[in-house]
Design a protein around this motif. Structure first.
Motif, PDB file in Angstrom:
ATOM      1  N   ASP A 141       0.861  -1.182   0.000  1.00 61.96           N
ATOM      2  CA  ASP A 141       0.000   0.000   0.000  1.00 61.96           C
ATOM      3  C   ASP A 141       0.899   1.234   0.000  1.00 61.96           C
ATOM      4  N   PRO A 142       0.641   2.187  -0.887  1.00 63.61           N
ATOM      5  CA  PRO A 142       1.546   3.339  -1.002  1.00 63.61           C
ATOM      6  C   PRO A 142       1.429   4.344   0.141  1.00 63.61           C
ATOM      7  N   ASP A 143       0.334   4.274   0.907  1.00 59.23           N
ATOM      8  CA  ASP A 143       0.089   5.302   1.922  1.00 59.23           C
ATOM      9  C   ASP A 143       0.906   5.055   3.184  1.00 59.23           C
ATOM     10  N   VAL A 144       1.053   6.120   3.980  1.00 63.72           N
ATOM     11  CA  VAL A 144       1.687   6.012   5.292  1.00 63.72           C
ATOM     12  C   VAL A 144       0.633   6.291   6.364  1.00 63.72           C
ATOM     13  N   LEU A 145       0.991   5.976   7.590  1.00 60.03           N
ATOM     14  CA  LEU A 145       0.057   6.180   8.700  1.00 60.03           C
ATOM     15  C   LEU A 145       0.101   7.619   9.204  1.00 60.03           C
ATOM     16  N   ASP A 146      -1.052   8.080   9.669  1.00 60.39           N
ATOM     17  CA  ASP A 146      -1.137   9.371  10.342  1.00 60.39           C
ATOM     18  C   ASP A 146      -0.068   9.431  11.438  1.00 60.39           C
ATOM     19  N   THR A 147       0.641  10.545  11.518  1.00 57.54           N
ATOM     20  CA  THR A 147       1.696  10.709  12.528  1.00 57.54           C
ATOM     21  C   THR A 147       1.176  10.402  13.932  1.00 57.54           C
ATOM     22  N   TRP A 148      -0.082  10.767  14.193  1.00 58.86           N
ATOM     23  CA  TRP A 148      -0.622  10.581  15.544  1.00 58.86           C
ATOM     24  C   TRP A 148      -0.836   9.106  15.887  1.00 58.86           C
ATOM     25  N   PHE A 149      -0.824   8.230  14.880  1.00 54.84           N
ATOM     26  CA  PHE A 149      -0.956   6.796  15.164  1.00 54.84           C
ATOM     27  C   PHE A 149       0.293   6.306  15.913  1.00 54.84           C
ATOM     28  N   SER A 150       1.463   6.688  15.412  1.00 48.79           N
ATOM     29  CA  SER A 150       2.699   6.278  16.095  1.00 48.79           C
ATOM     30  C   SER A 150       2.887   7.060  17.391  1.00 48.79           C
ATOM     31  N   SER A 151       2.507   8.338  17.388  1.00 47.54           N
ATOM     32  CA  SER A 151       2.648   9.147  18.606  1.00 47.54           C
ATOM     33  C   SER A 151       1.763   8.612  19.724  1.00 47.54           C
ATOM     34  N   GLY A 152       0.635   8.008  19.367  1.00 47.20           N
ATOM     35  CA  GLY A 152      -0.271   7.458  20.369  1.00 47.20           C
ATOM     36  C   GLY A 152       0.319   6.289  21.133  1.00 47.20           C
ATOM     37  N   LEU A 153       1.372   5.665  20.572  1.00 48.47           N
ATOM     38  CA  LEU A 153       2.043   4.530  21.221  1.00 48.47           C
ATOM     39  C   LEU A 153       3.220   4.986  22.086  1.00 48.47           C
ATOM     40  N   TRP A 154       3.521   6.268  22.080  1.00 49.55           N
ATOM     41  CA  TRP A 154       4.749   6.828  22.642  1.00 49.55           C
ATOM     42  C   TRP A 154       5.038   6.415  24.087  1.00 49.55           C
ATOM     43  N   PRO A 155       4.085   6.470  25.029  1.00 48.69           N
ATOM     44  CA  PRO A 155       4.439   6.172  26.435  1.00 48.69           C
ATOM     45  C   PRO A 155       4.942   4.755  26.657  1.00 48.69           C
ATOM     46  N   PHE A 156       4.535   3.785  25.806  1.00 53.61           N
ATOM     47  CA  PHE A 156       4.985   2.406  26.024  1.00 53.61           C
ATOM     48  C   PHE A 156       5.941   1.915  24.940  1.00 53.61           C
ATOM     49  N   SER A 157       5.825   2.436  23.707  1.00 53.64           N
ATOM     50  CA  SER A 157       6.771   2.017  22.664  1.00 53.64           C
ATOM     51  C   SER A 157       8.177   2.501  22.993  1.00 53.64           C
ATOM     52  N   THR A 158       8.303   3.652  23.659  1.00 52.34           N
ATOM     53  CA  THR A 158       9.622   4.181  24.036  1.00 52.34           C
ATOM     54  C   THR A 158      10.279   3.336  25.114  1.00 52.34           C
ATOM     55  N   LEU A 159       9.494   2.497  25.801  1.00 52.27           N
ATOM     56  CA  LEU A 159      10.031   1.646  26.868  1.00 52.27           C
ATOM     57  C   LEU A 159      10.244   0.212  26.400  1.00 52.27           C
ATOM     58  N   GLY A 160      10.075  -0.023  25.093  1.00 54.74           N
ATOM     59  CA  GLY A 160      10.406  -1.328  24.551  1.00 54.74           C
ATOM     60  C   GLY A 160       9.246  -2.164  24.059  1.00 54.74           C
ATOM     61  N   TRP A 161       7.997  -1.749  24.341  1.00 55.21           N
ATOM     62  CA  TRP A 161       6.845  -2.505  23.836  1.00 55.21           C
ATOM     63  C   TRP A 161       6.948  -2.630  22.317  1.00 55.21           C
ATOM     64  N   PRO A 162       6.640  -3.768  21.700  1.00 62.50           N
ATOM     65  CA  PRO A 162       5.850  -4.876  22.250  1.00 62.50           C
ATOM     66  C   PRO A 162       6.657  -5.920  23.021  1.00 62.50           C
ATOM     67  N   ASP A 163       7.964  -5.731  23.183  1.00 66.01           N
ATOM     68  CA  ASP A 163       8.742  -6.686  23.967  1.00 66.01           C
ATOM     69  C   ASP A 163       8.536  -6.419  25.453  1.00 66.01           C
ATOM     70  N   ASP A 164       8.682  -7.433  26.253  1.00 72.10           N
ATOM     71  CA  ASP A 164       8.556  -7.317  27.706  1.00 72.10           C
ATOM     72  C   ASP A 164       9.931  -6.971  28.276  1.00 72.10           C
ATOM     73  N   THR A 165      10.346  -5.730  28.059  1.00 69.96           N
ATOM     74  CA  THR A 165      11.690  -5.305  28.443  1.00 69.96           C
ATOM     75  C   THR A 165      11.751  -4.927  29.922  1.00 69.96           C
TER      76      THR A 165
END
Length: 891
Positions: A455-479
């Motif tokens: 698919d040529p499209d990209v995701l809305d920036t806010w989709f990735s920003s919405g994951l920020w509090p836990f993706s920055t800590l290693g999610w989806p891994d149990d770090t």
């Protein structure tokens, strides 16, 4: 360890505090020693975590950044000093549209375009741009004193976060929460992408309301209809009336003809129609209006798109194909006039949707896009706040949050951009299978074919920003970081992105971790200019925080923002206030210099024990006031009332410690008994050191620099223990308040009577039950009020009130008498006052004459007349005061 400091605290303090000489070296020292890391706390310490609102990677520092850094750094430093494992996660956002626009602008300057160089080369150039300019904003955040753990810095498109985005998308797709469909979206013709409802700003603008005729097929009759966008007539697929509208009920079910195109469309009925607006008959264009789209779905109407993505008309527009939408509007209306199909055009003020980023008018278009089903997610987000799991500060935004989530629509998450997280969906060109996968597929799982197109499209920036509090800590891994530091504690950000970002973090956090991502949302307002106007380059009123820090120092800017703002409210920034807070830094430095000099050869160290029995009234007072301020400031910070906490620190340090206690200490340190001087020095050191700890989260640089010169334990003020409140002494505070009131009253009298600063005057005090107190404090009173010690009398009562004396009565029944002969040369003062009264009387006469002139009062502007009346009232008040002063100077 202190030898590694960027300055030598063993050397004499500089005469003046120069922020440029201290701020950068101190910051580099802090960072190099690892003080920003949560691991400086004990292993079992309670975590306190904030995820930074990631600024755009190519952004430039503005006052919004300065505000959030000041607020978040205050919280982090406070909790670090309380012994908690304080983690402030830094990072930047890839900022899809903003960054792509910057790179496209660069390519245009080079004489090329993204279309010309192709997607792969464009992305290479964008990563190159990011590497070149991406560190700029981070360096500027450091300049503000941000004590982030930079070893944990993240970027929304780094490898780990990109994997988190894919995991989130695929998981939601597998749960049926993400779907692809043809729906009406907000289209930005300039940006050439869909934008979310939140990225559309509505501005009230002057437009036109066009009234025209919709011919009824097979008759000479017509339906009168009104529209603000005549070009969309070409895409009409029905005309709708209210079922109860007597004017048109007989036409329901009949057919009418689209003007110029003569395409037949039905006349339908729907209770959505407002019978009072326009003509009461509504043209329905499902492909170009969100409300019409919903009506079209209810009635099964055809959807005819008449526009291309660049906002030119397409082949469905007939003869108007290829025209710009606004050019088509003019040409179509002219043709309709020529065909007798127009009625009238009226001026009309209405809401116009514009792209927040590009500024052009948004065009509602039917398009195939990717969407997230929001109802279930929104219900979970509502419950998290309603149940008290999440608190919003200020509380009034809770209702706004509820309203938005209760009325939420599905979220269009696809963007027609090249820079961003590409949607992890592939289409098999052999069998038509849609493949949604966490890893790039090599072959179609259905047919085994290898002809796959992503698919040529990209995701809305806010989709990735919405994951920020836990993706920055290693999610989806149990770090380890995810286990220890999630959920985070506070999300501090501007109220303007409560829905863009904060609500989405809550919904996505609950969806993927089962926990709210934070327990508190603190919302700050906008920073406006000193007159309350929004800052803009056009208005020429933008305040550059880098320039402010260069001139006044970082601490002065931080303290101004922190003490001048309240949660959720905009603040006006005055550079005069910043300058005043620079003076506060100077006051702290000068007070520290005085204390440090007083300690020379005194042997007072960090562990010296204070002899509490030897404390004077002033000592007990300042210790009590310090303990009360510590308790109040701690409570206020815990309640997120940062502005009031800062103001109380300021008032205590400047108006009590510096203005009063230090001046009293100068007297006490000259005492013949060396033990009195030693105790005073201990109190000075104790109060100053605790004050520096209190102020450190607000103004970290000046407090660290000053603290290093005092006796202390530990290597850095950053890790010093937050002060704990001790006992308070109401009696000492009341007695000292009385003494200060007496001194102030005498000082005011001296000022009013223009007494020479160095002249000592006579005073008599009838002190009643406070006689012993005042007698014990005679050295302080005579020194600070500049009284003649040999002519200073204190008694319970005076046999008679002295004649020719200024009488001052203060709280507690204390009476002060200041013989006028000691204050002024009575004859000379009387002559001066008579002369001044004569001048004032002349001014009164002139003004009264002017106001008695009917010609002036009748013809002069009202403002001028009012000004003269105010001037007369002021002159009359001056005259009354001068007469009162003359009466007091009787022979």
């Amino acid at each position: 360890m202190t030898a590694e400091l960027p300055f030598n605290p063993e050397k004499e303090m500089a005469k003046a505090y120069d922020p440029k000489a201290f701020e950068t070296p101190i910051y580099q020292w802090w960072e190099s020693r690892g003080y920003f890391k949560p691991e400086v706390a004990p292993a079992d310490a309670k975590p306190f975590v904030i995820a930074i609102p990631p600024p755009n990677v190519t952004g430039e520092l503005h006052l919004g950044h300065a505000m959030f850094v000041a607020l978040e750094d205050l919280m982090i430093r406070y909790h670090r000093m309380k012994g908690e494992a304080a983690l402030w996660i830094p990072g930047t956002d890839h900022a899809g549209i903003a960054t792509q626009l910057q790179v496209e602008k660069m390519l245009r300057r080079e004489g090329t375009s993204r279309e010309e160089i192709g997607r792969e080369e464009f992305l290479r150039r964008t990563w190159e741009w990011k590497e070149k300019y991406g560190g700029h904003i981070v360096r500027q955040l450091r300049r503000l004193g941000a004590s982030c753990d930079w070893d944990r810095e993240r970027f929304t498109m780094d490898e780990g976060l990109s994997r988190a985005v894919r995991e989130a998308f695929v998981t939601m797709y597998e749960k049926g929460l993400i779907y692809r469909g043809e729906y009406l979206i907000n289209w930005s013709p300039g940006l050439q992408t869909a934008v979310s409802d939140l990225e559309v700003e509505y501005a009230e603008e002057d437009g036109k309301l066009y009234y025209f005729k919709y011919p009824i097929a097979g008759t000479d009759d017509y339906l009168p209809v009104a529209t603000t966008r005549p070009e969309t007539i070409l895409g009409d697929t029905a005309v709708c009336v209210h079922p109860d509208d007597e004017r048109y009920r007989h036409l329901i079910g009949k057919t009418c003809l689209v003007p110029i195109l003569n395409r037949p469309i039905p006349i339908i009925h729907d209770t959505y129609v407002d019978m009072e607006f326009g003509t009461g008959a509504l043209k329905i264009t499902p492909a170009h209006d969100p409300n019409d789209f919903e009506i079209g779905k209810r009635h099964g109407l055809q959807i005819i798109n008449v526009m291309n993505r660049d906002a030119t008309m397409n082949e469905n527009a007939g003869a108007y194909a290829g025209m710009d939408r606004f050019e088509c509007r003019e040409k179509l209306w002219a043709d309709m006039e020529g065909s007798g199909l127009t009625i009238r055009v009226e001026p009309y003020r209405h809401q116009v949707p514009r792209s927040q980023r590009g500024g052009e008018i948004i065009e509602p278009l039917v398009s195939t896009q990717w969407f997230v089903k929001m109802r279930g997610l929104a219900d979970a987000g509502l419950e998290a706040v309603r149940s008290g799991q999440i608190r919003i500060i200020p509380e009034r935004f809770t209702k706004v949050y509820y309203h938005w989530l209760e009325n939420i629509r599905d979220w269009c998450i696809s963007r027609q951009l090249w820079w961003g997280h590409r949607i992890p969906v592939w289409y098999c060109q052999d069998c038509g299978e849609t493949i949604v996968a966490r890893e790039d597929p090599a072959a179609c799982p259905k047919c085994g074919g290898t002809h796959l197109e992503q698919d040529p499209d990209v995701l809305d920036t806010w989709f990735s920003s919405g994951l920020w509090p836990f993706s920055t800590l290693g999610w989806p891994d149990d770090t380890p970081d995810f286990r220890r530091y999630y959920p985070t504690d506070v999300m501090e950000t501007g109220y303007d992105i409560l829905f863009f970002w904060v609500a989405r973090m809550i919904m996505q956090g609950l969806q993927f971790t089962g926990k709210p991502p934070f327990h508190t949302i603190y919302l700050h307002g906008l920073v406006r200019d000193e007159h309350g106007h929004k800052m803009s380059k056009t208005a020429g009123n933008v305040v550059d925080p880098l320039e402010v820090m260069d001139e006044y120092g970082t601490d002065a800017l931080r303290f101004t923002l922190l003490t001048g703002s309240t949660p959720g409210n905009d603040m006006n920034l005055s550079l005069e206030k910043v300058a005043a807070n620079r003076n506060f830094s100077n006051k702290i430095w000068n007070a520290t210099r005085f204390v440090v000099h007083s300690l020379e050869d005194d042997g007072i160290g960090a562990g010296s024990t204070m002899n509490l029995a030897a404390l004077s009234l002033a000592d007990n007072w300042i210790m009590s006031r310090l303990n009360r301020v510590i308790a109040d400031v701690t409570r206020l910070i815990d309640e997120y009332n940062f502005g009031e906490a800062g103001r109380q620190m300021y008032d205590f340090f400047w108006s009590e410690f510096a203005d009063w206690y230090i001046e009293i200490a100068k007297i006490r340190m000259k005492h013949a008994d060396r033990r009195v001087a030693a105790t005073t020095r201990q109190v000075l050191t104790h109060v100053l050191e605790r004050s520096l700890r209190l102020m450190h989260p607000y103004i970290p640089f000046i407090t660290e620099a000053a603290w290093q010169h005092l006796p202390h334990t530990g290597d850095t003020l950053m890790l010093a223990k937050w002060p704990e409140a001790g006992m308070t002494d109401d009696g000492a505070e009341a007695d000292m308040a009385l003494l200060i009131n007496i001194i102030r009253s005498i000082r005011n009298a001296r000022s009013e009577y223009n007494v020479e600063p160095g002249k000592r005057i006579t005073a008599l005090i009838a002190a009643g039950e406070k006689t012993k107190l005042i007698n014990r404090q005679q050295d302080i009173l005579t020194t600070l009020a500049k009284l003649d010690a040999d002519a200073f009398t204190v008694a319970e009562t005076l046999p008679e009130k002295p004649a020719d004396a200024l009488a001052i009565v203060i709280e507690g029944g204390v009476e002060i008498y200041l013989p006028l002969a000691g204050l002024v040369d009575i004859a000379a003062e009387r002559e001066r006052l008579q002369k001044e009264l004569s001048q004032v009387a002349q001014g009164i006469a002139r003004t009264e004459k002017m106001l008695a002139n009917e010609n002036f009062v009748g013809k002069a502007p009202a403002a001028v007349v009012d000004r003269e009346r105010a001037k007369l009232a002021d002159l009359q008040a001056q005259a009354a005061k001068l007469r009162e002063r003359l009466a007091s100077l009787r022979e």
